[in-house]
Design an enzyme around this catalytic site. Structure first.
Site, short mmCIF file in Angstrom:
data_model
loop_
_atom_site.label_atom_id
_atom_site.label_comp_id
_atom_site.label_asym_id
_atom_site.label_seq_id
_atom_site.Cartn_x
_atom_site.Cartn_y
_atom_site.Cartn_z
N ASP A 199 -4.07 15.65 -29.02
CA ASP A 199 -3.03 15.45 -30.01
C ASP A 199 -3.70 15.52 -31.38
OD1 ASP A 199 -0.51 14.55 -31.20
OD2 ASP A 199 -1.55 12.64 -31.50
N CYS B 62 3.20 1.84 2.91
CA CYS B 62 4.48 1.13 2.90
C CYS B 62 5.54 1.97 2.18
CB CYS B 62 4.33 -0.21 2.19
SG CYS B 62 3.22 -1.38 3.02
N CYS C 171 0.85 -1.18 0.00
CA CYS C 171 0.00 0.00 0.00
C CYS C 171 0.89 1.24 0.00
CB CYS C 171 -0.95 0.01 1.20
SG CYS C 171 -0.10 0.03 2.79
#
Length: 756
Positions: free
Chosen positions: A452, A37, A34
């Site tokens: 784009d 961590c 997670c």
């Protein structure tokens, strides 16, 4: 080099460090479950003297600025002491392997076993608890046999992570899950193997309240639901990291080195050095940035520059690594290799852009640091309170265990993946693929959509847009003569012209004049097709001059046709604008959104396309790193940006934008870097995708609010001893049911975009 001193690290090791020189080190970090961590590893690294670290949970990479003399093993040891594993990596390179996909497969196996055993376990547990008369000899062993594989083997990833965190004095959501599962299992073993299983209460409610505290189904249910959540999360992270893997796969693996005696030697690209000369043949990828020293060829530059037309290069021209030679043989002298190439810079851009997104952690990860220890404190206080009140050990343990069980994040684990699953299914029906939830937080606030051009607003395929014939000539005849000569050429313009007139005569004595055009004999007549400057040497009429001016004002490419020395016509070639582009832009404008055209093409072509589709703001002649700069500038102005693109060159911009949207027929890199993929080549799905993304984010937020609210409300009730295990299990099941039901509402999402 700067002066070197000896610094004492937390590990107690003398490490030589340079006080003036600094180095950039990258580590591959594994074992992070997670975002908390990642934060813990980052904090541990930053405690080292003169070290600045940033840990990217999405890409599993720790980027560290440290004194130049520090040993990588010291940094890896610090990461391991924080509860994770690490290994050095070369900066600017992408991982070919996919640890998240491997993790997802492992979780899927555990989930399948747990789910198969959970169904009979839940049925038998409820039946034996509520209706004791159904118990038979050895019923305890049946429940234990069904539960053991689930709570021990299937839930082992949670237990392993909890043990590792405990060894380093930490706690995470896995700690709460593991303790809840094991506590429920241990108490269930005590309950089912105790000597007294008599239930004397009468009536349904009394039977439920007074039934045995069999928690096996709760322990197995928590395991199944949380495994499901982690499985879908691992799959999502695998998709997120595939942008870098796609880039790595695209690069050339081997290169043909040209030796001094003229012989050739194939070597790995890693061994190529500056000033080495190497050979590139048709269909091969150029291995490094450099200069052409021999040969001429058409090079597909669309991957790096966004240009629709291949560029013909000659001796003295620069070429870019990662582009593909379409025809001809080139000898290139390497000018930049390895991490110094433009291609490697592209990898770094995507990686850094993804790192910026990882800073937006999920709500569950942000509160877990507080939520987990609070639950343990409440459970301990509950047990002590009941003992002081004279409730006895059984009541104290039962109430404390109820707190742990009711607080297990079962609904929390389902909150995000179920919404994403339903939204993905509905999106597939609408031609939309939602890949992740992190960037979706910005969808409700998106106010600028950047497009784009090539392959996004246009088809990316050149076609003949107009044919102008000189007086006395027929347009079809001019096109047929041009097509006959161009059929022998591989140039993109030639392919478009030859495709427009499939029936044409054969060409004889074909010749190609690099940078000018082609010539040949068709039906006994000398025909030349090429650039205006080449054909105009014999003079042009006002008709052809006007045709050229009109076509170029629209951003089209014009070639002239000459027969027997006399110009007879002009052929205009253009990249066709998609039919859906104008409607999509109009819908976005109706919703009050700002639209911008951002492209690597020339200003004339970009302006013409923008005028056709209704976009007022145009930014042209922009390279990939420049696109990222433009996106960042818009964000610095307070804009929330959605980027729509399709090419490799759009990958960094897609990853950098608040919301990246890739055309499904685009390159793998663009699709991998984006948060939303438009499966159908229809731009009207852009406003629909924004609406679906916003609805998905609203659903996720409601799910999370319910999941946390459920725990906040249920924990005090459990602490008061008012929750029987079956009632707690039913409440937990209802919480999960609510989250799933709320997510299923996304199946009814309308494909009609609503105006603000």
């Amino acid at each position: 080099m700067g002066t070197t001193t000896s610094t004492q690290t937390p590990a107690g090791t003398d490490v030589p460090v340079a006080t003036l020189d600094r180095a950039r080190v990258q580590l591959d970090v594994s074992g992070m479950s997670c975002a908390s961590c990642a934060a813990r590893v980052q904090t541990a690294l930053n405690k080292l003297p003169e070290v600045r670290a940033s840990v990217n949970f999405g890409t599993r990479v720790a980027t560290i600025e440290a004194p130049a003399g520090i040993d990588d093993t010291v940094l890896c040891d610090v990461v391991r002491k924080a509860g994770c594993d690490a290994s050095p990596r070369e900066a600017g390179t992408a991982r070919i392997d996919d640890p998240d996909a491997d993790h997802a497969r492992s979780l899927m196996l555990r989930l399948a076993v747990a789910a198969v055993l959970f169904v009979p376990l839940a049925d038998l547990s409820v039946m034996f608890a509520v209706v004791p008369s159904t118990r038979f000899t050895g019923w305890q062993w049946v429940l234990t046999a069904l539960a053991a594989p689930v709570v021990l083997w299937a839930a082992w990833p949670f237990h392993r992570k909890a043990l590792r965190m405990a060894r380093h004095g930490g706690a995470s959501m896995e700690t709460l899950i593991s303790v809840g599962i094991l506590s429920a299992s241990v108490w269930s073993l005590y309950t089912v193997f105790s000597s007294d299983h008599t239930v004397t209460a009468t009536g349904i409610w009394q039977a439920l309240v007074g039934s045995d505290a069999i928690y096996f189904e709760v322990a197995a249910g928590v395991t199944v639901f949380v495994l499901a959540g982690r499985y879908f999360e691992a799959r999502a992270k695998s998709k997120a990291g595939s942008a870098l893997r796609a880039l790595a796969e695209l690069s050339a693996k081997d290169v043909t080195l040209l030796l001094a005696d003229g012989s050739e030697l194939v070597i790995p690209t890693d061994e190529l050095a500056e000033q080495h000369r190497f050979v590139v043949r048709p269909g091969q990828t150029i291995a490094a940035d450099g200069l052409v020293v021999e040969g001429s060829a058409a090079v597909d530059m669309s991957a790096m520059t966004g240009e629709a037309k291949p560029q013909r290069v000659h001796p003295g021209d620069q070429v870019i690594g990662g582009t593909i030679v379409l025809d001809g043989r080139l000898v290139v002298e390497a000018a930049a290799v390895g991490a110094d190439t433009r291609f490697a810079g592209m990898v770094r851009l995507v990686e850094e852009a993804q790192a910026q997104k990882a800073d937006a952690q999920r709500l569950a990860d942000r509160v877990s640091a507080v939520f987990v220890p609070c639950v343990f404190v409440i459970a301990a206080l509950t047990a002590v309170g009941w003992l002081l009140a004279g409730g006895g050990a059984n009541q104290a343990v039962s109430a404390a265990l109820a707190v742990l069980v009711i607080a297990c994040p079962c609904a929390l684990g389902l909150a995000t993946p179920t919404a994403m699953m339903v939204a993905s299914g509905r999106g597939a029906q609408l031609g939309i693929f939602l890949k992740g939830h992190r960037a979706l937080e910005a969808t409700r606030a998106v106010d600028t959509v950047v497009f784009d051009k090539t392959g996004t607003l246009t088809t990316g395929r050149l076609t003949v847009s107009a044919v102008t014939a000189e007086q006395g000539w027929d347009g079809e005849e001019v096109l047929a003569l041009a097509a006959a000569v161009e059929a022998a050429s591989e140039h993109a313009v030639a392919l478009a012209i030859s495709a427009s007139a499939p029936r044409h005569a054969e060409v004889e004595d074909f010749r190609s004049t690099p940078g000018r055009g082609v010539s040949g004999v068709v039906g006994g007549r000398a025909v030349r097709v090429g650039k205006p400057a080449w054909i105009a040497s014999s003079g042009l009429s006002p008709t052809l001059t006007a045709a050229r001016r009109t076509a170029e004002s629209r951003g089209e490419t014009v070639v002239f046709v000459e027969v027997d020395g006399q110009p007879c016509g002009a052929v205009a070639v253009s990249d066709t604008v998609k039919d859906s582009a104008a409607d999509a832009v109009a819908t976005l404008h109706a919703r009050g959104l700002r639209t911008v055209l951002l492209t690597g093409d020339n200003a004339a072509s970009a302006g013409a396309v923008a005028a056709r589709v209704g976009i007022d703001e145009v930014i042209a002649d922009v390279l990939p790193d420049g696109k990222v700069d433009v996106i960042e500038q818009l964000r610095e102005q307070g804009r929330v940006v959605a980027m729509v693109g399709d090419g490799i060159n759009d990958g960094p911009a897609l990853a950098c934008a608040d919301l990246g949207m890739a055309i499904g027929r685009g390159t793998d890199v663009a699709i991998s870097a984006a948060d939303v993929v438009l499966v159908r080549d229809d731009l009207t799905t852009v406003p629909v995708a924004l609406g679906l993304a916003a609805a998905t984010m609203r659903t996720i937020k409601v799910n999370l609010v319910w999941a946390f609210g459920y725990n906040v409300a249920a924990i005090p009730i459990a602490a008061a001893g008012l929750l029987n295990p079956l009632i707690a299990g039913a409440a937990m099941a209802f919480s999960s049911f609510f989250v799933v039901s709320n997510s299923l509402r996304l199946r009814n999402f309308s494909s009609v975009p609503h105006h603000r």
